[in-house]
Scaffold this motif. Structure first.
Motif, PDB file in Angstrom:
ATOM      1  N   VAL A  20      22.829  91.265  52.644  1.00 60.16           N
ATOM      2  CA  VAL A  20      21.965  90.219  52.102  1.00 60.16           C
ATOM      3  C   VAL A  20      21.826  89.149  53.170  1.00 60.16           C
ATOM      4  N   ARG A  21      20.630  88.928  53.604  1.00 55.88           N
ATOM      5  CA  ARG A  21      20.419  87.937  54.660  1.00 55.88           C
ATOM      6  C   ARG A  21      20.825  86.555  54.151  1.00 55.88           C
ATOM      7  N   PHE A  22      21.345  85.729  55.053  1.00 52.38           N
ATOM      8  CA  PHE A  22      21.822  84.405  54.684  1.00 52.38           C
ATOM      9  C   PHE A  22      21.600  83.456  55.844  1.00 52.38           C
ATOM     10  N   SER A  23      21.004  82.298  55.540  1.00 54.70           N
ATOM     11  CA  SER A  23      20.783  81.292  56.579  1.00 54.70           C
ATOM     12  C   SER A  23      20.721  79.917  55.954  1.00 54.70           C
ATOM     13  N   THR A  24      21.320  78.941  56.631  1.00 59.36           N
ATOM     14  CA  THR A  24      21.183  77.541  56.231  1.00 59.36           C
ATOM     15  C   THR A  24      20.212  76.805  57.153  1.00 59.36           C
ATOM     16  N   THR A  26      16.983  78.603  58.160  1.00 54.53           N
ATOM     17  CA  THR A  26      15.651  79.175  57.985  1.00 54.53           C
ATOM     18  C   THR A  26      15.424  79.528  56.527  1.00 54.53           C
ATOM     19  N   PRO A  27      14.548  78.832  55.814  1.00 57.67           N
ATOM     20  CA  PRO A  27      14.335  79.116  54.387  1.00 57.67           C
ATOM     21  C   PRO A  27      13.874  80.541  54.135  1.00 57.67           C
ATOM     22  N   GLU A  28      13.116  81.110  55.080  1.00 60.40           N
ATOM     23  CA  GLU A  28      12.579  82.447  54.880  1.00 60.40           C
ATOM     24  C   GLU A  28      13.682  83.494  54.788  1.00 60.40           C
ATOM     25  N   ALA A  29      14.824  83.240  55.429  1.00 59.44           N
ATOM     26  CA  ALA A  29      15.925  84.202  55.394  1.00 59.44           C
ATOM     27  C   ALA A  29      16.581  84.218  54.024  1.00 59.44           C
ATOM     28  N   GLY A  30      16.715  83.047  53.409  1.00 55.15           N
ATOM     29  CA  GLY A  30      17.278  82.968  52.069  1.00 55.15           C
ATOM     30  C   GLY A  30      18.793  83.008  52.075  1.00 55.15           C
ATOM     31  N   PRO A  31      19.370  83.140  50.863  1.00 49.26           N
ATOM     32  CA  PRO A  31      18.678  83.023  49.579  1.00 49.26           C
ATOM     33  C   PRO A  31      18.073  81.626  49.387  1.00 49.26           C
ATOM     34  N   PHE A  32      17.007  81.589  48.632  1.00 50.92           N
ATOM     35  CA  PHE A  32      16.256  80.352  48.424  1.00 50.92           C
ATOM     36  C   PHE A  32      15.849  80.264  46.957  1.00 50.92           C
ATOM     37  N   PRO A  33      15.922  79.060  46.349  1.00 53.37           N
ATOM     38  CA  PRO A  33      16.150  77.729  46.919  1.00 53.37           C
ATOM     39  C   PRO A  33      17.607  77.480  47.263  1.00 53.37           C
ATOM     40  N   SER A  34      17.811  76.486  48.122  1.00 59.72           N
ATOM     41  CA  SER A  34      19.147  76.169  48.615  1.00 59.72           C
ATOM     42  C   SER A  34      19.215  74.700  48.999  1.00 59.72           C
ATOM     43  N   PHE A  86      16.894  91.150  52.362  1.00 60.03           N
ATOM     44  CA  PHE A  86      17.894  92.149  52.724  1.00 60.03           C
ATOM     45  C   PHE A  86      17.590  92.710  54.099  1.00 60.03           C
ATOM     46  N   SER A  87      18.628  93.253  54.718  1.00 55.21           N
ATOM     47  CA  SER A  87      18.458  93.802  56.064  1.00 55.21           C
ATOM     48  C   SER A  87      17.682  95.113  56.049  1.00 55.21           C
ATOM     49  N   SER A  88      17.658  95.815  54.925  1.00 51.58           N
ATOM     50  CA  SER A  88      16.972  97.104  54.776  1.00 51.58           C
ATOM     51  C   SER A  88      16.537  97.238  53.325  1.00 51.58           C
ATOM     52  N   PRO A  89      15.748  98.267  53.007  1.00 51.46           N
ATOM     53  CA  PRO A  89      15.313  98.447  51.618  1.00 51.46           C
ATOM     54  C   PRO A  89      16.481  98.644  50.658  1.00 51.46           C
ATOM     55  N   VAL A  90      16.267  98.247  49.404  1.00 52.44           N
ATOM     56  CA  VAL A  90      17.252  98.438  48.343  1.00 52.44           C
ATOM     57  C   VAL A  90      16.588  99.169  47.183  1.00 52.44           C
ATOM     58  N   ASN A  91      17.407  99.612  46.260  1.00 47.95           N
ATOM     59  CA  ASN A  91      16.897 100.204  45.026  1.00 47.95           C
ATOM     60  C   ASN A  91      16.384  99.065  44.151  1.00 47.95           C
ATOM     61  N   LEU A 160      19.554 102.297  48.931  1.00 49.07           N
ATOM     62  CA  LEU A 160      18.906 103.548  48.544  1.00 49.07           C
ATOM     63  C   LEU A 160      19.878 104.707  48.425  1.00 49.07           C
ATOM     64  N   THR A 161      21.096 104.543  48.926  1.00 48.59           N
ATOM     65  CA  THR A 161      22.122 105.586  48.781  1.00 48.59           C
ATOM     66  C   THR A 161      22.992 105.349  47.550  1.00 48.59           C
ATOM     67  N   GLY A 162      22.804 104.205  46.875  1.00 51.77           N
ATOM     68  CA  GLY A 162      23.619 103.867  45.724  1.00 51.77           C
ATOM     69  C   GLY A 162      24.788 102.969  46.041  1.00 51.77           C
ATOM     70  N   ALA A 163      24.970 102.615  47.309  1.00 46.05           N
ATOM     71  CA  ALA A 163      26.072 101.736  47.699  1.00 46.05           C
ATOM     72  C   ALA A 163      25.700 100.273  47.450  1.00 46.05           C
ATOM     73  N   SER A 164      26.717  99.454  47.160  1.00 44.42           N
ATOM     74  CA  SER A 164      26.490  98.027  46.935  1.00 44.42           C
ATOM     75  C   SER A 164      26.060  97.341  48.221  1.00 44.42           C
ATOM     76  N   VAL A 165      25.154  96.374  48.110  1.00 46.65           N
ATOM     77  CA  VAL A 165      24.805  95.571  49.277  1.00 46.65           C
ATOM     78  C   VAL A 165      26.007  94.706  49.640  1.00 46.65           C
ATOM     79  N   ARG A 166      26.099  94.303  50.903  1.00 46.73           N
ATOM     80  CA  ARG A 166      27.277  93.567  51.362  1.00 46.73           C
ATOM     81  C   ARG A 166      26.872  92.219  51.949  1.00 46.73           C
ATOM     82  N   PRO A 167      27.850  91.325  52.085  1.00 46.35           N
ATOM     83  CA  PRO A 167      27.541  90.006  52.654  1.00 46.35           C
ATOM     84  C   PRO A 167      27.186  90.102  54.136  1.00 46.35           C
ATOM     85  N   ALA A 168      26.318  89.218  54.562  1.00 44.80           N
ATOM     86  CA  ALA A 168      26.026  89.081  55.987  1.00 44.80           C
ATOM     87  C   ALA A 168      27.127  88.264  56.645  1.00 44.80           C
ATOM     88  N   PRO A 169      27.373  88.458  57.928  1.00 47.99           N
ATOM     89  CA  PRO A 169      28.388  87.657  58.627  1.00 47.99           C
ATOM     90  C   PRO A 169      28.141  86.157  58.499  1.00 47.99           C
TER      91      PRO A 169
END
Length: 696
Positions: A20-24, A26-34, A86-91, A160-169
């Protein structure tokens, strides 16, 4: 304590590749609102002010102006379009279950609030942008003003493989000791949420902390300032009271042009239809003019007291007085708010047909921007052969300089920042508050030495636009306990975006944007779904841009939008304002105010139990010559078949007023003889469909 938080983040990371993309920054990266995109501001109720990056104003002047306006606000939209990237597509089918909102504390103790502390609020209307791997969505319910919320993305969002999304660094780094105030607050609230969750804490892949704006603060303060504004009541020069028995013909002459050729547009009021009326009486009062030259109200920090403006306007009104014996304290009075493009001689006259014979006085003013030019007048042709003209100066504005007074010119303000109806609604609501003050002082309008309007029984009834500013007025005005709000809705932006009748207004606003956002055909499709639909996967890159444009417009409009004020009618009343009794009325298949806009404001008010729905779809199958559009079904009294429906619906409103807002009269017995079946119902659920009739 931090180890618990990091363990939860590590659990979310295990075995997953999509982050999950995260930025403080760039608003476009999100999560937003913040709240990362705010700065401290002690002048605001929230203690914050929005601080979003502003683009190059030469390259994107419209975006620049809008963001500068947003950056004056003390928080985010109360019904925001939220984003998670997200860094890649999700379900996409896992988005609804994997993303939630958590209500935190309200930053003031002024009102009860519609959310509970730690209430979990689902998301709705999810959209997936495959071009940027971004999910956008709305909260399932409207949020409180000046309250903090936690937007949480959990491991229940799957790739898309069924695995949980993970935190970004970047998210982990924010929680691991980043010294910024925002990261410290986010770490504290996320840790508290995990600890409060018990033995099975959620696996949190990302979170954002945000604060909602104070939408009602300015209007509350402006109403308080009205207490020091002179009322300035006066009667028109010459004759001001006209007994109905003396009137042979009544013509409303609207000044529509500043030029000498065809300066007026005439409309004869159907006096012959009016029964139970003793007289028509005219007056005027002074109301502070909060609008500036650009027809907007200057922004003020939400903690600061609003001062009375130097400018004031003389506003004309008239009242239909009953022929029944006047009670000792005067007649109970219904202030009627007219619709867009109408005037105080339209909707109020239609309502007078039902309300005045029942012993109610009906009074009306022009909304701002309505009633045409200052030379408008009413001509009375009396039965003794004399003619009397009464000046009824309109409040129209030649805003575009074409020498014409449009039917609502000056009320809708399209740019450069699209405030749309925000300040027209607020100014008109304040005019109604000043008018209420005038009635409450014990007004003798006909000059007979006795009070004509009962100061303790002042009610409100509004249709279409009158329902929009009526919602705002009713939520803030303490001295009007009962309202009937017909054919209104919100948000105003959503209404214009979906309406068949007002789409041209939306297009006109969008055409002014620079850089352009319309497609090559000059149209738009933002691909935003209705509620409770499957996830919408965008087909056009422009759709996400349009969604963001509409979100900013809603955000800027919010402090004057009926959806923002609807919760304050019942569930979260404002300081000093009692719970209101409100009857909501709308017709299935309204092409002007879409049904989903009707139900949005009723849902925000939490008042489904006092809502009446007219089945225009059924009525037209039985009588096809009825208008295709259900809008104005409550006031269309000039067509014989439509008048049966209008007068029946008004009987429901009349019963609501007569019962003190406790119950309505069932109108079905009045329509069964004509249509052979019932047409009015109390909805078991609030429709989430447009219900538009097919186009010919």
């Amino acid at each position: 304590m931090r180890s618990i938080l990091l363990m939860a983040a590590m659990a979310a990371a295990a075995g997953a590749q999509v982050t999950v993309r995260f930025s403080t920054a760039t608003p476009e990266a999100g999560p937003f609102p913040s709240d990362a995109f705010t700065v401290p501001d002690e002048r605001q109720k929230t203690g914050l002010r929005v601080n979003l990056p502003v683009p190059n104003c030469r390259e994107a002047p419209t975006d620049c102006a809008e963001l500068q306006a947003v950056n004056e606000l003390d928080g985010f939209n109360r019904f925001p379009r939220m984003r998670v990237s997200f860094s890649s597509p999700v379900n996409v089918d896992t988005l609804r279950h994997g993303i939630v909102l958590i209500a935190l504390e309200n930053l003031t103790e002024e009102e009860y609030g519609i959310n509970r502390y730690y209430q979990v609020i689902p998301i709705n209307q999810p959209v997936w942008d495959p071009f940027t791997n971004t999910a956008s969505f709305k909260p399932d319910s409207h949020l409180d003003q000046h309250r903090r919320y936690l937007l949480v993305v959990t491991g229940d969002v799957r790739d898309l493989t069924g695995a949980s999304v993970r935190p970004a660094p970047e998210y982990t780094a924010c929680l691991e000791g980043n010294p910024s105030l925002y990261c410290r607050a986010l770490e504290r609230e996320t840790r508290a949420l995990i600890e409060a969750s018990g033995p099975q804490p959620p696996s949190i892949a990302a979170a954002a902390l945000f604060t909602t704006m104070s939408t009602s603060a300015w209007l509350e303060s402006a109403r308080a300032a009205l207490g020091n504004a002179p009322l300035g009541f006066e009667r028109p020069a010459g004759r001001s009271v006209f007994p109905l028995a003396e009137i042979a013909r009544l013509t409303y002459r609207r000044q529509v042009s500043l030029r000498s050729a065809a300066p007026t547009e005439d409309f004869s009021l159907p006096i012959g239809l009016v029964q139970g009326v003793r007289a028509l009486a005219f007056g005027a009062f002074r109301s502070p003019r909060w609008l500036g030259r650009d027809l907007t109200i200057p922004h003020a920090p939400t903690r600061e007291r609003v001062a009375l403006p130097a400018a004031a306007e003389t506003i004309g009104f008239h009242a239909w007085l009953p022929s029944s014996a006047k009670p000792a304290n005067g007649y109970p009075t219904i202030i009627f708010g007219h619709g867009l493009g109408d005037s105080r001689f339209g909707g109020p006259s239609a309502a007078a047909l039902t309300m005045v014979p029942a012993g109610f006085a009906v009074a009306g003013i022009n909304a701002f921007g309505h009633g045409s030019g200052p030379e408008s007048r009413v001509t009375f042709e009396l039965r003794d052969g004399t003619t009397v003209n009464v000046g009824v100066a309109g409040r129209g504005v030649d805003f575009d300089g074409d020498g014409q007074y449009g039917p609502y010119e000056g009320c809708i303000v399209p740019g450069p920042v699209a405030v749309v109806l925000r300040d027209c609604l607020r100014q008109t609501a304040l005019d109604l508050m000043q008018f209420t003050r005038l009635l409450r002082q014990g007004l003798d309008i006909d000059g007979d030495g006795t009070v004509d309007f009962d100061p303790s029984r002042i009610y409100y009834m509004g249709q279409s636009l009158g329902s929009l500013y009526g919602t705002v007025f009713s939520a803030v005005e303490a001295d009007v306990p009962i309202s009937v709000l017909m054919e209104g809705g919100g948000t105003v932006v959503e209404l214009a975006r979906l309406s068949r009748s007002y789409r041209d207004i939306a297009l006109g606003i969008l055409r002014q944007r620079n850089p352009p956002v319309l497609d090559t055909s000059g149209n738009f499709d933002d691909e935003w779904p209705l509620r409770y639909r499957e996830v919408r996967v965008l087909q056009d890159r422009r759709a996400a841009l349009l969604q963001e444009v509409f979100e900013r417009m809603e955000w800027i409009q919010a402090s004057g939008d009926p959806v923002s004020y609807a919760p304050h009618l019942k569930s979260s009343t404002l300081p000093g304002v009692p719970i209101k009794s409100v009857l909501w009325m709308y017709g299935i298949g309204d092409e002007t105010v879409p049904n989903v806009a009707h139900t949005a404001v009723v849902r925000a008010a939490n008042m489904r139990d006092t809502t009446r729905v007219y089945r225009h779809d059924v009525a037209r199958t039985l009588l096809p010559r009825l208008p295709r559009n259900a809008h104005a079904y409550t006031v269309n009294v000039l067509d014989l078949a439509a008048a049966v429906i209008a007068l029946a619906s008004q009987q429901e409103a009349l019963g609501f007023f007569q019962s003190g807002g406790r119950q309505f009269t069932d109108a079905n017995p009045l329509v069964r003889p004509v249509f052979g079946r019932d047409l009015f119902e109390s909805p078991a659920f609030l429709t989430e469909d447009l219900n538009y009739p097919p186009l010919p």
